[in-house]
Scaffold this motif. Structure first.
Motif, PDB file in Angstrom:
ATOM      1  N   PHE A 117      15.755  15.021 -11.053  1.00 16.74           N
ATOM      2  CA  PHE A 117      15.899  13.811 -10.254  1.00 16.74           C
ATOM      3  C   PHE A 117      16.448  14.116  -8.865  1.00 16.74           C
ATOM      4  CE2 PHE A 117      17.177   9.350  -9.391  1.00 16.74           C
ATOM      5  CZ  PHE A 117      15.938   8.771  -9.612  1.00 16.74           C
ATOM      6  N   GLU A 118      17.311  15.100  -8.764  1.00 21.86           N
ATOM      7  CA  GLU A 118      17.800  15.501  -7.432  1.00 21.86           C
ATOM      8  C   GLU A 118      16.631  15.952  -6.566  1.00 21.86           C
ATOM      9  OE1 GLU A 118      20.761  14.986  -6.042  1.00 21.86           O
ATOM     10  OE2 GLU A 118      21.187  13.964  -7.929  1.00 21.86           O
ATOM     11  N   ASP A 119      15.706  16.676  -7.164  1.00 22.25           N
ATOM     12  CA  ASP A 119      14.536  17.183  -6.453  1.00 22.25           C
ATOM     13  C   ASP A 119      13.576  16.052  -6.057  1.00 22.25           C
ATOM     14  OD1 ASP A 119      12.818  19.030  -5.353  1.00 22.25           O
ATOM     15  OD2 ASP A 119      11.936  19.631  -7.261  1.00 22.25           O
ATOM     16  N   ILE A 120      13.255  15.176  -7.010  1.00 24.46           N
ATOM     17  CA  ILE A 120      12.290  14.107  -6.714  1.00 24.46           C
ATOM     18  C   ILE A 120      12.857  13.125  -5.698  1.00 24.46           C
ATOM     19  CG2 ILE A 120      12.940  12.567  -8.635  1.00 24.46           C
ATOM     20  CD1 ILE A 120       9.343  13.168  -7.423  1.00 24.46           C
ATOM     21  N   LYS A 121      14.160  12.894  -5.716  1.00 33.60           N
ATOM     22  CA  LYS A 121      14.764  11.987  -4.723  1.00 33.60           C
ATOM     23  C   LYS A 121      14.495  12.476  -3.303  1.00 33.60           C
ATOM     24  CE  LYS A 121      19.097  11.683  -5.436  1.00 33.60           C
ATOM     25  NZ  LYS A 121      20.513  11.369  -5.500  1.00 33.60           N
ATOM     26  N   VAL A 122      14.705  13.747  -3.080  1.00 29.93           N
ATOM     27  CA  VAL A 122      14.496  14.332  -1.751  1.00 29.93           C
ATOM     28  C   VAL A 122      13.021  14.253  -1.359  1.00 29.93           C
ATOM     29  CG1 VAL A 122      14.571  16.492  -0.431  1.00 29.93           C
ATOM     30  CG2 VAL A 122      16.494  15.860  -1.903  1.00 29.93           C
ATOM     31  N   ASN A 123      12.149  14.634  -2.270  1.00 30.86           N
ATOM     32  CA  ASN A 123      10.722  14.678  -1.965  1.00 30.86           C
ATOM     33  C   ASN A 123      10.102  13.291  -1.808  1.00 30.86           C
ATOM     34  OD1 ASN A 123       9.534  17.581  -2.007  1.00 30.86           O
ATOM     35  ND2 ASN A 123      11.161  17.552  -3.543  1.00 30.86           N
ATOM     36  N   ALA A 124      10.548  12.327  -2.602  1.00 32.32           N
ATOM     37  CA  ALA A 124      10.037  10.959  -2.472  1.00 32.32           C
ATOM     38  C   ALA A 124      10.490  10.353  -1.146  1.00 32.32           C
ATOM     39  CB  ALA A 124      10.517  10.099  -3.647  1.00 32.32           C
ATOM     40  N   LYS A 125      11.713  10.646  -0.737  1.00 35.14           N
ATOM     41  CA  LYS A 125      12.236  10.124   0.528  1.00 35.14           C
ATOM     42  C   LYS A 125      11.431  10.690   1.704  1.00 35.14           C
ATOM     43  CE  LYS A 125      16.666   9.208   2.704  1.00 35.14           C
ATOM     44  NZ  LYS A 125      18.122   9.375   2.601  1.00 35.14           N
TER      45      LYS A 125
ATOM     46  N   GLN B   6       0.833  -1.205   0.000  1.00 33.47           N
ATOM     47  CA  GLN B   6       0.000   0.000   0.000  1.00 33.47           C
ATOM     48  C   GLN B   6       0.868   1.256   0.000  1.00 33.47           C
ATOM     49  OE1 GLN B   6      -3.196   0.212   2.923  1.00 33.47           O
ATOM     50  NE2 GLN B   6      -3.409  -2.027   2.929  1.00 33.47           N
ATOM     51  N   LYS B   7       1.926   1.233   0.814  1.00 37.71           N
ATOM     52  CA  LYS B   7       2.843   2.393   0.854  1.00 37.71           C
ATOM     53  C   LYS B   7       3.461   2.639  -0.512  1.00 37.71           C
ATOM     54  CE  LYS B   7       4.162   2.015   5.727  1.00 37.71           C
ATOM     55  NZ  LYS B   7       5.272   1.758   6.677  1.00 37.71           N
ATOM     56  N   GLY B   8       3.830   1.562  -1.186  1.00 36.06           N
ATOM     57  CA  GLY B   8       4.405   1.699  -2.523  1.00 36.06           C
ATOM     58  C   GLY B   8       3.426   2.293  -3.514  1.00 36.06           C
ATOM     59  N   ILE B   9       2.186   1.876  -3.434  1.00 39.85           N
ATOM     60  CA  ILE B   9       1.143   2.393  -4.332  1.00 39.85           C
ATOM     61  C   ILE B   9       0.920   3.890  -4.073  1.00 39.85           C
ATOM     62  CG2 ILE B   9      -1.323   2.264  -4.912  1.00 39.85           C
ATOM     63  CD1 ILE B   9      -1.039  -0.823  -4.175  1.00 39.85           C
ATOM     64  N   LEU B  10       0.832   4.251  -2.802  1.00 43.24           N
ATOM     65  CA  LEU B  10       0.648   5.666  -2.454  1.00 43.24           C
ATOM     66  C   LEU B  10       1.865   6.502  -2.842  1.00 43.24           C
ATOM     67  CD1 LEU B  10      -1.129   5.219   0.999  1.00 43.24           C
ATOM     68  CD2 LEU B  10      -2.164   5.947  -1.181  1.00 43.24           C
ATOM     69  N   LEU B  11       3.057   5.935  -2.685  1.00 43.19           N
ATOM     70  CA  LEU B  11       4.273   6.640  -3.101  1.00 43.19           C
ATOM     71  C   LEU B  11       4.250   6.855  -4.611  1.00 43.19           C
ATOM     72  CD1 LEU B  11       7.067   7.839  -2.409  1.00 43.19           C
ATOM     73  CD2 LEU B  11       8.013   5.517  -2.730  1.00 43.19           C
ATOM     74  N   HIS B  12       3.839   5.846  -5.349  1.00 41.40           N
ATOM     75  CA  HIS B  12       3.746   5.959  -6.811  1.00 41.40           C
ATOM     76  C   HIS B  12       2.823   7.116  -7.203  1.00 41.40           C
ATOM     77  CE1 HIS B  12       3.639   4.173 -10.964  1.00 41.40           C
ATOM     78  NE2 HIS B  12       2.549   4.925 -10.995  1.00 41.40           N
ATOM     79  N   ARG B  13       1.679   7.186  -6.555  1.00 43.42           N
ATOM     80  CA  ARG B  13       0.722   8.256  -6.864  1.00 43.42           C
ATOM     81  C   ARG B  13       1.316   9.625  -6.556  1.00 43.42           C
ATOM     82  NH1 ARG B  13      -4.900   5.407  -4.613  1.00 43.42           N
ATOM     83  NH2 ARG B  13      -4.922   3.749  -6.201  1.00 43.42           N
ATOM     84  N   PHE B  14       2.035   9.714  -5.438  1.00 46.09           N
ATOM     85  CA  PHE B  14       2.689  10.975  -5.098  1.00 46.09           C
ATOM     86  C   PHE B  14       3.719  11.350  -6.159  1.00 46.09           C
ATOM     87  CE2 PHE B  14       6.574  12.890  -3.431  1.00 46.09           C
ATOM     88  CZ  PHE B  14       6.087  14.133  -3.022  1.00 46.09           C
ATOM     89  N   ILE B  15       4.552  10.397  -6.554  1.00 49.25           N
ATOM     90  CA  ILE B  15       5.610  10.657  -7.545  1.00 49.25           C
ATOM     91  C   ILE B  15       4.992  11.127  -8.864  1.00 49.25           C
ATOM     92  CG2 ILE B  15       7.390   9.556  -8.989  1.00 49.25           C
ATOM     93  CD1 ILE B  15       8.042   7.777  -6.489  1.00 49.25           C
ATOM     94  N   ASP B  16       3.934  10.466  -9.311  1.00 48.79           N
ATOM     95  CA  ASP B  16       3.285  10.853 -10.572  1.00 48.79           C
ATOM     96  C   ASP B  16       2.736  12.272 -10.503  1.00 48.79           C
ATOM     97  OD1 ASP B  16       3.881   8.461 -11.784  1.00 48.79           O
ATOM     98  OD2 ASP B  16       1.814   7.735 -11.863  1.00 48.79           O
ATOM     99  N   THR B  17       2.040  12.587  -9.420  1.00 46.03           N
ATOM    100  CA  THR B  17       1.457  13.929  -9.267  1.00 46.03           C
ATOM    101  C   THR B  17       2.550  14.992  -9.198  1.00 46.03           C
ATOM    102  OG1 THR B  17      -0.441  12.999  -8.099  1.00 46.03           O
ATOM    103  CG2 THR B  17      -0.053  15.353  -7.817  1.00 46.03           C
TER     104      THR B  17
END
Length: 194
Positions: free
Chosen positions: A180-188, A39-50
């Motif tokens: 990618f530097e930005d998304i790495k920080v925000n996804a973490k 579930q966490k992975g699915i929610l993370l995916h949705r966050f990354i896409d948005t």
């Protein structure tokens, strides 16, 4: 972001990686039927896409493709960005790309019973053709884009997008690196909150 980036941004937990990998086929609250880490992975995916779709740098990349590919421009850039991640992998991981990919494929096999039917159907084809490793080359990207174009009954014209990849290679790579530097920080950060 496409498959490789989603898996990479999931951290070290195999179930989070799997959830992030198969999230596209899971609608609404259907995710609640999966184990907690999936579930966490699915929610993370949705966050990354948005986050990705609304990011200025990502939009800069898609603008280059809009006139020719219309609403498929974002899908194409997702795949192009995976190319730059695979090509420059050693900048982002101490583990060899082949090893990272093989571990992921192994975890798919080990967790086969929790995969969606769509993922189960896709898995043998993906592993046999080693899609994730093929992202490393322009030829590999061309093959992926051609396969996706076939799925759209050649309406997307994605098979021709490797032309723009070659023409604007430096620009796309610079944009990917900044993004990618930005998304790495925000996804973490997002992962810590899930």
């Amino acid at each position: 972001m496409n498959f490789l980036a989603h898996i990479y941004l999931s951290g070290d937990n195999d179930l989070i990686k799997i959830g992030n990998f198969m999230a596209d086929g899971i609608r609404g609250k259907q995710f609640e039927h999966f184990p907690e880490d999936v579930q966490k992975g699915i929610l993370l995916h949705r966050f990354i896409d948005t986050y990705t779709d609304s990011h200025d740098i990502f939009r800069q990349s898609t603008k280059r493709l809009h006139e020719k590919y219309h609403h498929y421009a974002g899908v194409i850039v997702d795949i192009l960005y995976d190319h730059f991640l695979a090509k420059n992998w050693e900048q982002y991981s101490d583990e060899k790309l082949e090893s990272f990919i093989n571990r992921f494929y192994k975890s798919l096999h080990e967790n086969y019973d929790i995969l969606t039917e769509k993922t189960q159907d896709l898995m043998p084809y993906m592993i046999q053709r080693n899609w994730l490793l093929s992202y490393r080359t322009v030829e590999g990207i061309h093959q992926i884009l051609t396969q996706m174009d076939r799925r759209s009954r050649n309406e997307s014209k994605m098979q021709f997008a490797s032309t723009e990849l070659k023409e604007f290679y430096t620009e796309f790579e610079q944009e990917f690196t900044l993004f990618f530097e930005d998304i790495k920080v925000n996804a973490k950060q997002k992962l810590l909150l899930l």
